[in-house]
Design a protein around this motif. Structure first.
Motif, PDB file in Angstrom:
ATOM      1  N   PHE A 374      40.831 -19.532  54.463  1.00  8.02           N
ATOM      2  CA  PHE A 374      41.002 -18.223  55.089  1.00  8.02           C
ATOM      3  C   PHE A 374      40.281 -17.126  54.310  1.00  8.02           C
ATOM      4  O   PHE A 374      39.893 -16.106  54.894  1.00  8.02           O
ATOM      5  CB  PHE A 374      42.491 -17.888  55.213  1.00  8.02           C
ATOM      6  N   ALA A 375      40.106 -17.326  52.992  1.00  8.80           N
ATOM      7  CA  ALA A 375      39.432 -16.307  52.189  1.00  8.80           C
ATOM      8  C   ALA A 375      37.974 -16.146  52.584  1.00  8.80           C
ATOM      9  O   ALA A 375      37.358 -15.099  52.307  1.00  8.80           O
ATOM     10  CB  ALA A 375      39.533 -16.659  50.704  1.00  8.80           C
ATOM     11  N   ASN A 376      37.385 -17.174  53.222  1.00  3.18           N
ATOM     12  CA  ASN A 376      35.986 -17.086  53.640  1.00  3.18           C
ATOM     13  C   ASN A 376      35.788 -16.241  54.897  1.00  3.18           C
ATOM     14  O   ASN A 376      34.657 -15.870  55.220  1.00  3.18           O
ATOM     15  CB  ASN A 376      35.427 -18.492  53.886  1.00  3.18           C
ATOM     16  N   LEU A 377      36.868 -15.937  55.613  1.00 10.76           N
ATOM     17  CA  LEU A 377      36.731 -15.180  56.866  1.00 10.76           C
ATOM     18  C   LEU A 377      36.123 -13.792  56.649  1.00 10.76           C
ATOM     19  O   LEU A 377      35.224 -13.392  57.408  1.00 10.76           O
ATOM     20  CB  LEU A 377      38.090 -15.080  57.561  1.00 10.76           C
ATOM     21  N   PRO A 378      36.581 -13.001  55.657  1.00 10.01           N
ATOM     22  CA  PRO A 378      35.914 -11.704  55.438  1.00 10.01           C
ATOM     23  C   PRO A 378      34.440 -11.843  55.089  1.00 10.01           C
ATOM     24  O   PRO A 378      33.614 -11.019  55.490  1.00 10.01           O
ATOM     25  CB  PRO A 378      36.716 -11.097  54.278  1.00 10.01           C
ATOM     26  N   VAL A 379      34.115 -12.904  54.342  1.00 10.51           N
ATOM     27  CA  VAL A 379      32.709 -13.143  53.987  1.00 10.51           C
ATOM     28  C   VAL A 379      31.883 -13.373  55.250  1.00 10.51           C
ATOM     29  O   VAL A 379      30.761 -12.865  55.387  1.00 10.51           O
ATOM     30  CB  VAL A 379      32.601 -14.352  53.032  1.00 10.51           C
ATOM     31  N   VAL A 380      32.452 -14.134  56.187  1.00  8.66           N
ATOM     32  CA  VAL A 380      31.743 -14.421  57.438  1.00  8.66           C
ATOM     33  C   VAL A 380      31.534 -13.144  58.249  1.00  8.66           C
ATOM     34  O   VAL A 380      30.441 -12.893  58.767  1.00  8.66           O
ATOM     35  CB  VAL A 380      32.528 -15.463  58.254  1.00  8.66           C
ATOM     36  N   TYR A 381      32.558 -12.330  58.347  1.00 13.80           N
ATOM     37  CA  TYR A 381      32.425 -11.112  59.157  1.00 13.80           C
ATOM     38  C   TYR A 381      31.441 -10.130  58.531  1.00 13.80           C
ATOM     39  O   TYR A 381      30.617  -9.543  59.232  1.00 13.80           O
ATOM     40  CB  TYR A 381      33.791 -10.446  59.334  1.00 13.80           C
ATOM     41  N   TRP A 382      31.522  -9.964  57.222  1.00 16.56           N
ATOM     42  CA  TRP A 382      30.580  -9.052  56.553  1.00 16.56           C
ATOM     43  C   TRP A 382      29.148  -9.557  56.689  1.00 16.56           C
ATOM     44  O   TRP A 382      28.209  -8.768  56.757  1.00 16.56           O
ATOM     45  CB  TRP A 382      30.941  -8.901  55.087  1.00 16.56           C
ATOM     46  N   GLY A 383      28.980 -10.882  56.725  1.00 16.88           N
ATOM     47  CA  GLY A 383      27.627 -11.437  56.803  1.00 16.88           C
ATOM     48  C   GLY A 383      27.044 -11.428  58.196  1.00 16.88           C
ATOM     49  O   GLY A 383      25.837 -11.233  58.367  1.00 16.88           O
ATOM     50  N   THR A 384      27.889 -11.636  59.228  1.00 19.46           N
ATOM     51  CA  THR A 384      27.362 -11.749  60.591  1.00 19.46           C
ATOM     52  C   THR A 384      27.606 -10.518  61.454  1.00 19.46           C
ATOM     53  O   THR A 384      26.857 -10.265  62.393  1.00 19.46           O
ATOM     54  CB  THR A 384      28.004 -12.956  61.301  1.00 19.46           C
ATOM     55  N   LYS A 385      28.685  -9.765  61.147  1.00 21.20           N
ATOM     56  CA  LYS A 385      29.103  -8.633  61.993  1.00 21.20           C
ATOM     57  C   LYS A 385      29.317  -9.080  63.440  1.00 21.20           C
ATOM     58  O   LYS A 385      29.134  -8.303  64.379  1.00 21.20           O
ATOM     59  CB  LYS A 385      28.050  -7.516  61.940  1.00 21.20           C
ATOM     60  N   ASP A 386      29.680 -10.339  63.630  1.00 16.67           N
ATOM     61  CA  ASP A 386      29.848 -10.908  64.964  1.00 16.67           C
ATOM     62  C   ASP A 386      31.321 -11.274  65.134  1.00 16.67           C
ATOM     63  O   ASP A 386      31.820 -12.213  64.516  1.00 16.67           O
ATOM     64  CB  ASP A 386      28.966 -12.151  65.119  1.00 16.67           C
TER      65      ASP A 386
END
Length: 415
Positions: A374-386
């Motif tokens: 779950f900690a990777n979710l913010p990383v994904v959003y910041w990286g893709t903005k999708d």
């Protein structure tokens, strides 16, 4: 056995057979490589070493001199013919003589293992040459540093607690640091070798090295691209599978007693994600991505990991001491946000020190893995903005985590 004593037939037959097998194994590779010295010469040389030691070990010196004369003759002939030397084949012949001598003395395991290793080195000439040619200075420094950490620093550390609260044993802590660094370095080389084969290979191997860093690298490939959820979510989930596998491996190395309870939920989550990726992955549209991860073994990264490990280990010991197993489990969930590998290693270390039970360590490994996913979710959003990618990844992660926690509960009841 000596020259004056009768040779026991069965024992002699075994030694002759093993020596011939060793010589044939190496000789076949040299014959396949079209070398001047081939399969028969290698087999006879190994047999010579075995017979020499069975008759009288001092005869091995004469056999070695004869092999040296043969090597010298072959190299002189090669120099006169095409100005080249058969150095590798020459050394292999001398080693084969010694392996034959070992079989004559009855050291079958040493001889056979060494013959297999030498044949592998000979057969992998092109791969090893390509590997050496692709080495970067950073990777050479990483290998040297790993050797320094393992064989120079470790013996110098005291094997006792150095603080009044009995929190830090430098040698025990350093073992964890070195092993985790070694695992990371091995996974990094797997990524170098097999990552270019495809995006899913790269995602899995990158997740073994560092799931958060691999996720950050992968999200850059999908940054600003519309309609990428069907491509991004399966790829990003593969890094989670790798993280589950890595944490289970760490637990198995240091606290194998905890694997029995930790393996069912972690394996179930990994298999569920793998099945989902297999069914939903859009391979036709997926282009090959290469992760730009650097070597995980550098002085700064090793020291950083050591600090994180020591902080989590000290906090874990104190929490366990004053709040019991439940407090340590809560700390493990928080630690997964920082580093699931460090938290899993801490749980294993506390089992070794008999401060927590294997059951507690198993649950801690599962919780820290879940928290890391779950900690990777913010990383994904910041990286893709999708938001589509975020929703897809969050939904699938939640479903898999609930499945894993359910399996953990069932396994706990059956423990």
């Amino acid at each position: 056995m000596s020259f004056s004593e009768p040779f026991p037939h069965t024992e002699v037959a075994v030694r002759i057979a093993v020596s011939l097998g060793v010589g044939l194994l190496v000789g076949l590779e040299r014959e396949w490589a079209h070398k001047e010295i081939g399969v028969r010469t290698f087999a006879i040389t190994a047999l010579l070493g075995a017979l020499a030691t069975m008759l009288d070990p001092s005869l091995l010196v004469a056999a070695l001199l004869g092999a040296l004369l043969l090597v010298a003759f072959v190299n002189v002939q090669s120099l006169l013919r095409d100005r080249s030397l058969e150095l590798t084949t020459s050394v292999a012949l001398l080693v084969t003589l010694l392996l034959g001598a070992l079989t004559g003395l009855g050291h079958f395991f040493t001889a056979v293992t060494s013959a297999i290793a030498m044949t592998m080195l000979l057969a992998w000439k092109l791969e090893l040459a390509r590997f050496a040619g692709d080495l970067q200075p950073e990777e050479i420094r990483s290998a040297v540093l790993l050797g320094l950490l393992s064989f120079v620093i470790y013996p110098l550390l005291p094997d006792r607690f150095v603080d009044p609260w009995a929190l830090l044993n430098p040698r025990e802590a350093w073992v964890m640091v070195v092993v985790i660094a070694g695992i990371g370095f091995g996974n990094y080389w797997l990524l170098r070798l097999y990552g270019p084969r495809g995006t899913y290979y790269a995602a899995f191997l990158g997740g073994l090295v560092n799931s958060t860093a691999a996720t950050a690298e992968l999200t850059r490939a999908f940054d600003g691209k519309s309609g990428t959820a069907s491509l991004a979510v399966p790829v990003l989930l593969v890094t989670v599978v790798a993280m589950f596998a890595r944490n289970l491996l760490i637990l198995a190395i240091f606290a194998p007693a905890a694997v029995r309870l930790a393996a069912p939920p972690l394996a179930t989550m990994a298999l569920a994600v793998s099945a989902w990726v297999w069914l939903r992955a859009d391979r036709a549209r997926m282009r090959t991505l290469q992760l730009g991860l650097s070597s995980p073994v550098s002085l700064g990264r090793v020291l950083g990991f050591a600090v994180i490990f020591l902080v989590i280990a000290s906090a874990g010991t104190l929490v366990q001491r004053y709040f019991g197993g439940l407090g340590f489990l809560l700390l493990s969930a928080v630690g997964g946000v920082v580093s699931s590998a460090s938290t899993t290693a801490t749980a294993a270390a506390l089992v070794v020190a008999r401060r927590i039970t294997p059951e507690t360590a198993a649950v801690a490994a599962v919780l820290t893995s879940v928290a890391s996913a779950f900690a990777n979710l913010p990383v994904v959003y910041w990286g893709t903005k999708d938001r589509g990618v975020l929703r897809g990844l969050a939904g699938s992660s939640t479903a898999v985590v609930l499945l894993g926690l359910g399996v953990l509960a069932l396994a706990w009841r059956g423990w």
